[in-house]
Design a protein around this motif. Structure first.
Motif, short mmCIF file in Angstrom:
data_model
loop_
_atom_site.label_atom_id
_atom_site.label_comp_id
_atom_site.label_asym_id
_atom_site.label_seq_id
_atom_site.Cartn_x
_atom_site.Cartn_y
_atom_site.Cartn_z
N CYS A 214 -4.11 6.42 -3.65
CA CYS A 214 -3.01 5.34 -3.27
C CYS A 214 -2.79 4.35 -4.21
N LEU B 116 0.73 -1.16 -0.10
CA LEU B 116 -0.02 -0.08 -0.12
C LEU B 116 0.76 1.40 0.01
N LEU B 117 0.84 2.05 -1.08
CA LEU B 117 1.63 3.26 -1.19
C LEU B 117 0.52 4.55 -1.29
N PRO B 118 0.48 5.35 -0.40
CA PRO B 118 -0.17 6.50 -0.43
C PRO B 118 0.39 7.60 -1.39
N ALA B 119 -0.37 8.37 -2.17
CA ALA B 119 0.15 9.40 -2.73
C ALA B 119 0.03 10.68 -1.61
N ASP C 36 4.76 12.24 -3.63
CA ASP C 36 5.66 11.41 -2.73
C ASP C 36 6.44 10.26 -3.64
N HIS D 194 5.44 6.77 -4.32
CA HIS D 194 4.43 6.56 -5.03
C HIS D 194 4.74 7.09 -6.71
N TRP E 165 -2.86 8.16 7.40
CA TRP E 165 -2.94 6.91 6.90
C TRP E 165 -2.54 5.72 8.09
#
Length: 436
Positions: A63, A28-31, A48, A51, A135
């Motif tokens: 994300c 899981l990679l949040p923006a 990020d 991201h 998050w």
């Protein structure tokens, strides 16, 4: 940003393969989010780095979810013709799939509703816990929800893993496209430092020199500075992370500039020190040559198998030898190493990783030992000397003098390549650049 769908797809395949080798799961990679500066005005948005590296999507909010089996989900802002009039076009859900390669895409407004199902049965959740509080709370809610429904068949991830184990290790070794971006950033940065030397005359202000530097960044196609530009005149040069302010540049003093352009998400990181009058004093040149000698020799030591710790230790010894010759220290090199008195004048490390972030990602130690360099790594080499202006024990001619010389060095199979070699640092060449 130059978006190459095939490049980002290849990165995702490699990440998925490495995740699979570690037991699978979902990453899981949040923006990044837009952040208010004041009232209703936002700070300039910057995606990020993780991201951006994985998706290539330069939009806020949402994300990415990467699965070990190759599934790729994006949450993005939906198309909105009225809002796009004000803030620009969006990829939208369809664009996330058609242009950015997502196998599934959803509006960001559906994130909280859909995330539990997307993490159900993942086994391992690759998530950077503690990085962003919002998050952390969101993921915590999802885990609690899945655990509360265990009797109904829901399966919360059984373990958490740091994406750095996969993603940051991949980012640490640069591909040829990444090296090209760093070379371009270095080229732009060289012009900016030359502009600083030309503009940095007596009577100018630090912020005026900063303006010349950042104008050069933008004029040559950079997105701006990769970090806060440092223009430090006179005694301000002894403050390591000083930010350009309104101090005047004075005849007889030196000016330290630490500035790097960002290009295509990759930043240079270069420091140069120049005489404001156009010529170093005898004492300034002597100190400058101590730093330059240490820096040149440290660059020569960059090669596969070397470690940043070993390079730093050798650099410290050379700087101590120079401090003794300059009258900043007394005794022997070993004595000053033992009591660490040299840290009064040199208190930072010699190197760090460089890439999408100025202090880039990647472990510095493996199994408790300094990590050997391998081809594709990019490091800074940046020794310095900083003599406090109120240091009564130092020679008067050196008080308030700060010097740092920094280059960006690519580790190659044969040894190294100095990416920023075109920015002058020989003292005679530096003086020649200071047109007065």
């Amino acid at each position: 940003m130059t978006f190459d769908p095939s490049l980002h797809a290849a990165r995702r395949r490699e990440i998925a393969a490495r995740m699979a080798a570690e037991g699978g799961g979902v990453m899981l990679l949040p923006a990044a989010e837009e952040k208010l500066r004041n009232a209703d005005a936002e700070y300039l948005f910057r995606q990020d780095s993780d991201h951006a590296y994985v998706t290539g999507l330069d939009e806020p909010s949402g994300c990415a979810l990467l699965y070990a089996d190759g599934r790729y989900v994006l949450f993005v802002r939906p198309r909105d013709p009225e809002k796009e009039i004000w803030t620009g076009r969006r990829a939208g859900v369809e664009g996330a799939k058609a242009a950015y390669g997502a196998t599934e895409a959803y509006p960001v407004g559906e994130l909280d509703q859909r995330l539990p199902a997307l993490l159900d049965g993942a086994g391992t959740l690759w998530f950077s816990l503690g990085r962003e509080a919002t998050w952390d709370v969101r993921v915590g809610r999802v885990l609690c929800d899945l655990r509360s429904r265990a009797r109904a068949g829901a399966r919360a991830p059984l373990r958490m893993a740091d994406p750095a184990l996969v993603l940051h290790e991949l980012r640490l070794v640069k591909s040829e496209p990444e090296v090209r971006a760093l070379r371009k950033a270095a080229e732009i940065t060289a012009e900016a430092h030359l502009a600083a030397m030309r503009d940095g005359q007596p009577g100018r202000r630090e912020y005026q020199v900063q303006a010349e530097i950042e104008y050069a960044f933008r004029r040559r196609g950079g997105t701006g500075p990769g970090y806060g530009t440092i223009v430090a005149a006179g005694p301000n040069a002894t403050i390591l992370h000083y930010r350009a302010s309104d101090a005047p540049l004075k005849d007889g003093e030196v000016c330290l500039v630490d500035a790097g352009a960002e290009y295509d998400f990759y930043t240079a990181d270069v420091s140069r020190t120049f005489p404001i009058s156009g010529s170093f004093t005898k004492a300034q040149r002597a100190a400058y040559e101590v730093v330059l000698d240490a820096q040149v020799k440290a660059i020569e030591e960059v090669k596969p198998g070397a470690t940043l710790d070993a390079i730093h230790d050798a650099t410290v010894r050379r700087l101590i030898e120079g401090m003794l010759a300059l009258g900043l220290l007394r005794g022997t090199v070993d004595e000053r190493l033992a009591d660490k008195s040299y840290r009064k004048y040199y208190m930072h490390r010699t190197s760090h990783w460089l890439g999408m972030d100025v202090h880039d990602v990647g472990a510095y130690f493996l199994d408790g030992r300094p990590r050997p360099l391998v081809p594709g790594m990019v490091v800074t080499i940046e020794p310095g000397l900083y003599v406090p202006p109120d240091d009564a024990a130092a020679p008067e001619a050196l008080r308030g003098v700060g010097i740092r010389i920094e280059d960006d060095v690519l580790v190659t199979a044969e040894g190294h390549e100095n990416l920023t070699a075109s920015t002058p640092k020989d003292p005679d060449e530096v003086e020649a650049c200071c047109v007065r």
